[in-house]
Design a protein around this motif. Structure first.
Motif, PDB file in Angstrom:
ATOM      1  N   SER A  80       0.837  -1.209   0.000  1.00  0.00           N
ATOM      2  CA  SER A  80       0.000   0.000   0.000  1.00  0.00           C
ATOM      3  C   SER A  80       0.868   1.255   0.000  1.00  0.00           C
ATOM      4  O   SER A  80       0.476   2.269  -0.586  1.00  0.00           O
ATOM      5  N   LYS A  81       2.062   1.169   0.608  1.00  0.00           N
ATOM      6  CA  LYS A  81       2.957   2.334   0.575  1.00  0.00           C
ATOM      7  C   LYS A  81       3.387   2.637  -0.869  1.00  0.00           C
ATOM      8  O   LYS A  81       3.347   3.787  -1.314  1.00  0.00           O
ATOM      9  N   ILE A  82       3.733   1.584  -1.606  1.00  0.00           N
ATOM     10  CA  ILE A  82       4.179   1.785  -2.992  1.00  0.00           C
ATOM     11  C   ILE A  82       3.032   2.360  -3.833  1.00  0.00           C
ATOM     12  O   ILE A  82       3.206   3.312  -4.596  1.00  0.00           O
ATOM     13  N   LYS A  83       1.810   1.786  -3.626  1.00  0.00           N
ATOM     14  CA  LYS A  83       0.669   2.249  -4.424  1.00  0.00           C
ATOM     15  C   LYS A  83       0.367   3.715  -4.131  1.00  0.00           C
ATOM     16  O   LYS A  83       0.081   4.516  -5.022  1.00  0.00           O
ATOM     17  N   ARG A  84       0.428   4.074  -2.847  1.00  0.00           N
ATOM     18  CA  ARG A  84       0.148   5.472  -2.466  1.00  0.00           C
ATOM     19  C   ARG A  84       1.154   6.408  -3.135  1.00  0.00           C
ATOM     20  O   ARG A  84       0.814   7.450  -3.670  1.00  0.00           O
ATOM     21  N   SER A  85       2.409   5.983  -3.092  1.00  0.00           N
ATOM     22  CA  SER A  85       3.409   6.894  -3.674  1.00  0.00           C
ATOM     23  C   SER A  85       3.272   6.968  -5.196  1.00  0.00           C
ATOM     24  O   SER A  85       3.562   8.002  -5.804  1.00  0.00           O
ATOM     25  N   MET A  86       2.750   5.868  -5.819  1.00  0.00           N
ATOM     26  CA  MET A  86       2.505   5.938  -7.273  1.00  0.00           C
ATOM     27  C   MET A  86       1.420   6.976  -7.575  1.00  0.00           C
ATOM     28  O   MET A  86       1.523   7.773  -8.506  1.00  0.00           O
ATOM     29  N   VAL A  87       0.341   6.970  -6.746  1.00  0.00           N
ATOM     30  CA  VAL A  87      -0.754   7.935  -6.947  1.00  0.00           C
ATOM     31  C   VAL A  87      -0.232   9.353  -6.745  1.00  0.00           C
ATOM     32  O   VAL A  87      -0.525  10.275  -7.523  1.00  0.00           O
ATOM     33  N   GLU A  88       0.559   9.526  -5.678  1.00  0.00           N
ATOM     34  CA  GLU A  88       1.097  10.870  -5.410  1.00  0.00           C
ATOM     35  C   GLU A  88       1.953  11.362  -6.569  1.00  0.00           C
ATOM     36  O   GLU A  88       1.846  12.513  -6.997  1.00  0.00           O
ATOM     37  N   ASP A  89       2.781  10.459  -7.088  1.00  0.00           N
ATOM     38  CA  ASP A  89       3.644  10.856  -8.223  1.00  0.00           C
ATOM     39  C   ASP A  89       2.797  11.297  -9.405  1.00  0.00           C
ATOM     40  O   ASP A  89       3.062  12.296 -10.057  1.00  0.00           O
ATOM     41  N   LYS A  90       1.705  10.495  -9.659  1.00  0.00           N
ATOM     42  CA  LYS A  90       0.840  10.802 -10.789  1.00  0.00           C
ATOM     43  C   LYS A  90       0.158  12.158 -10.583  1.00  0.00           C
ATOM     44  O   LYS A  90       0.104  12.987 -11.487  1.00  0.00           O
ATOM     45  N   MET A  91      -0.313  12.397  -9.340  1.00  0.00           N
ATOM     46  CA  MET A  91      -1.000  13.664  -9.077  1.00  0.00           C
ATOM     47  C   MET A  91      -0.044  14.840  -9.239  1.00  0.00           C
ATOM     48  O   MET A  91      -0.404  15.887  -9.778  1.00  0.00           O
ATOM     49  N   ASN A  92       1.190  14.647  -8.788  1.00  0.00           N
ATOM     50  CA  ASN A  92       2.160  15.752  -8.923  1.00  0.00           C
ATOM     51  C   ASN A  92       2.484  16.023 -10.378  1.00  0.00           C
ATOM     52  O   ASN A  92       2.541  17.167 -10.817  1.00  0.00           O
ATOM     53  N   SER A  93       2.641  14.913 -11.138  1.00  0.00           N
ATOM     54  CA  SER A  93       3.067  15.130 -12.520  1.00  0.00           C
ATOM     55  C   SER A  93       1.920  15.645 -13.393  1.00  0.00           C
ATOM     56  O   SER A  93       2.146  16.281 -14.410  1.00  0.00           O
ATOM     57  N   GLU A  94       0.660  15.368 -12.980  1.00  0.00           N
ATOM     58  CA  GLU A  94      -0.471  15.806 -13.812  1.00  0.00           C
ATOM     59  C   GLU A  94      -1.199  17.009 -13.232  1.00  0.00           C
ATOM     60  O   GLU A  94      -2.284  17.356 -13.668  1.00  0.00           O
ATOM     61  N   ALA A  95      -0.621  17.644 -12.242  1.00  0.00           N
ATOM     62  CA  ALA A  95      -1.314  18.753 -11.570  1.00  0.00           C
ATOM     63  C   ALA A  95      -1.611  19.879 -12.551  1.00  0.00           C
ATOM     64  O   ALA A  95      -0.833  20.160 -13.458  1.00  0.00           O
ATOM     65  N   VAL A  96      -2.811  20.497 -12.377  1.00  0.00           N
ATOM     66  CA  VAL A  96      -3.207  21.614 -13.231  1.00  0.00           C
ATOM     67  C   VAL A  96      -3.323  22.841 -12.347  1.00  0.00           C
ATOM     68  O   VAL A  96      -3.926  22.784 -11.278  1.00  0.00           O
ATOM     69  N   ASP A  97      -2.784  23.947 -12.804  1.00  0.00           N
ATOM     70  CA  ASP A  97      -2.903  25.177 -12.026  1.00  0.00           C
ATOM     71  C   ASP A  97      -4.201  25.879 -12.420  1.00  0.00           C
ATOM     72  O   ASP A  97      -4.289  26.523 -13.459  1.00  0.00           O
ATOM     73  N   ILE A  98      -5.212  25.711 -11.570  1.00  0.00           N
ATOM     74  CA  ILE A  98      -6.529  26.256 -11.939  1.00  0.00           C
ATOM     75  C   ILE A  98      -6.581  27.776 -11.821  1.00  0.00           C
ATOM     76  O   ILE A  98      -7.563  28.395 -12.178  1.00  0.00           O
ATOM     77  N   THR A  99      -5.529  28.377 -11.308  1.00  0.00           N
ATOM     78  CA  THR A  99      -5.539  29.846 -11.194  1.00  0.00           C
ATOM     79  C   THR A  99      -4.998  30.517 -12.462  1.00  0.00           C
ATOM     80  O   THR A  99      -5.064  31.732 -12.598  1.00  0.00           O
ATOM     81  N   LEU A 100      -4.492  29.705 -13.399  1.00  0.00           N
ATOM     82  CA  LEU A 100      -3.968  30.302 -14.639  1.00  0.00           C
ATOM     83  C   LEU A 100      -5.114  30.876 -15.478  1.00  0.00           C
ATOM     84  O   LEU A 100      -6.221  30.343 -15.455  1.00  0.00           O
ATOM     85  N   PRO A 101      -4.893  31.977 -16.203  1.00  0.00           N
ATOM     86  CA  PRO A 101      -5.969  32.526 -17.038  1.00  0.00           C
ATOM     87  C   PRO A 101      -6.314  31.571 -18.185  1.00  0.00           C
ATOM     88  O   PRO A 101      -5.465  30.805 -18.617  1.00  0.00           O
ATOM     89  N   SER A 102      -7.586  31.635 -18.640  1.00  0.00           N
ATOM     90  CA  SER A 102      -8.035  30.732 -19.690  1.00  0.00           C
ATOM     91  C   SER A 102      -7.441  31.144 -21.039  1.00  0.00           C
ATOM     92  O   SER A 102      -7.311  32.328 -21.331  1.00  0.00           O
ATOM     93  N   ILE A 103      -7.123  30.150 -21.853  1.00  0.00           N
ATOM     94  CA  ILE A 103      -6.603  30.465 -23.187  1.00  0.00           C
ATOM     95  C   ILE A 103      -7.792  30.685 -24.112  1.00  0.00           C
ATOM     96  O   ILE A 103      -7.775  31.506 -25.000  1.00  0.00           O
TER      97      ILE A 103
END
Ligand code: DAH
Length: 349
Positions: A80-103
């Motif tokens: 479960s530790k490995i799985k959690r860290s896989m999810v965290e890695d994915k969330m960090n790498s796919e994070a979206v900055d919702i405060t950026l202005p729209s294109i």
């Protein structure tokens, strides 16, 4: 024989410690099978313990089973530790900055009709009117009879009515005046209400007609005196608010509606310069805006209201006002889903 010797005990301890440093799931699976698989170290040892004499079997058996549980627990934790860290890695790498202005600057907009309906509702709400709804499928009592338009009255012919198949008395309402009747039958006096909604007539779709259109109906009833002056004031205020100008002059032109006495059409001074409409007191043209009148005594009677009572009512078509205000020449354009019209309407805001 590898039963629970000191060597095996140390070796298992060593395995146990190493589990927490394994970072990849396949590696962990491999260790699991080496220890707990069919021919894994722990499984084999347990099999051999069963061949020992009873006292030894007890001691070694217990030790081995404890070691087995610790290993199982350590492996489950590590998974479960490995799985959690896989999810965290994915969330960090796919994070979206919702405060950026729209294109994409192309936002949607509220349709002209909806915008007008909201505006009318807010205007009358602020003037103390209830905003009520009525059904679009009506009976001829509410649509005609109660409004003093009995079965063979010629006025019925001007309302080219859609009847529901198989029912002579059930129809799509031809005007919102039915909500007047429903309100009178339901609420006491005084009444101050408007209703905005869809109405239907068997008309061909052309630049000024549609088989479905919207009307706004207004009704004010009181035991205290209400006059044509009150009606005029209410309509003038509305025109002023809708066209956003105080420069409004209206006239009342005698007309006939079976449910009013007297009945009238409301016109408003304007200038029509090449399709561009301006509402102004000094205008050379007149714009027909609404039908109106004092409620006919027979309508009160049909709706169960007696005694001394006063009332006025008015009704107008929404599409007409909306197209005039936005400078749209053809009513069909406001039902069109062509994205260019919708963009143009946004610019009329
Ligand atoms: N119901 C009428 C129509 O559809 C409009 C109307 C006229 C409504 C006079 C009224 C009224 O309330 O008093 O043409």
């Amino acid at each position: 024989m590898i039963i629970m010797s000191e060597k095996l005990e140390n070796s298992l301890k060593h395995w146990l410690e190493s589990i927490s440093s394994i970072a990849l799931l396949p590696e962990l699976e491999k260790v699991k099978s080496e220890l707990l698989g069919k021919s894994g170290i722990v499984t084999t040892a347990l099999r051999e313990v069963s061949k020992l004499p009873i006292e030894k079997r007890k001691i070694f058996g217990e030790k081995l089973n404890n070691a087995k549980s610790s290993i199982e627990e350590a492996i489950a934790n590590q998974i479960s530790k490995i799985k959690r860290s896989m999810v965290e890695d994915k969330m960090n790498s796919e994070a979206v900055d919702i405060t950026l202005p729209s294109i994409n600057e192309s936002f949607g907009s509220v349709h002209l009709l909806t915008r007008a309906m909201r505006q009318i509702r807010d205007h009358y709400h602020a003037r103390g009117f209830l905003v009520l709804d009525g059904p679009e499928i009506e009976t001829d009592f509410f649509n005609f009879d109660a409004l003093n338009i009995p079965k063979h009255h010629p006025a019925r012919q001007s309302h080219d009515t859609f009847y529901i198949d198989g029912f002579d008395e059930v129809l799509l309402r031809t005007h919102t005046s039915c909500v007047q009747v429903r309100t009178m039958l339901k609420t006491g006096i005084p009444v101050r209400m408007i209703s905005i909604g869809k109405t239907y007539r068997n008309d061909k779709l052309d630049s000024t007609h549609s088989p479905m259109f919207h009307q706004v109906e207004g009704l004010v009833i009181d035991r205290n005196s209400l006059t044509v002056g009150h009606l005029k004031n209410e309509l003038k205020r509305f025109i002023s608010a809708f066209f956003e100008t105080d420069d409004v002059a209206i006239r009342l032109r005698p007309s006939y509606f079976p449910f009013t006495e007297p009945g009238m059409e409301i016109d408003c001074r304007c200038n029509k310069n090449g399709g561009k409409l301006t509402i102004t007191k000094d205008g050379a043209d007149w714009l027909e805006l609404a039908g109106a009148g004092m409620v006919h005594p027979d309508v009160f009677k049909h709706c169960g209201i007696d005694g001394e009572v006063y009332g006025f009512a008015f009704g107008f078509g929404l599409e007409r006002l909306v197209t005039l205000r936005a400078g749209v020449a053809d009513i069909r354009n406001i039902y069109d889903t062509d994205i260019r019209w919708l963009r143009y309407f946004r610019s009329c805001a």
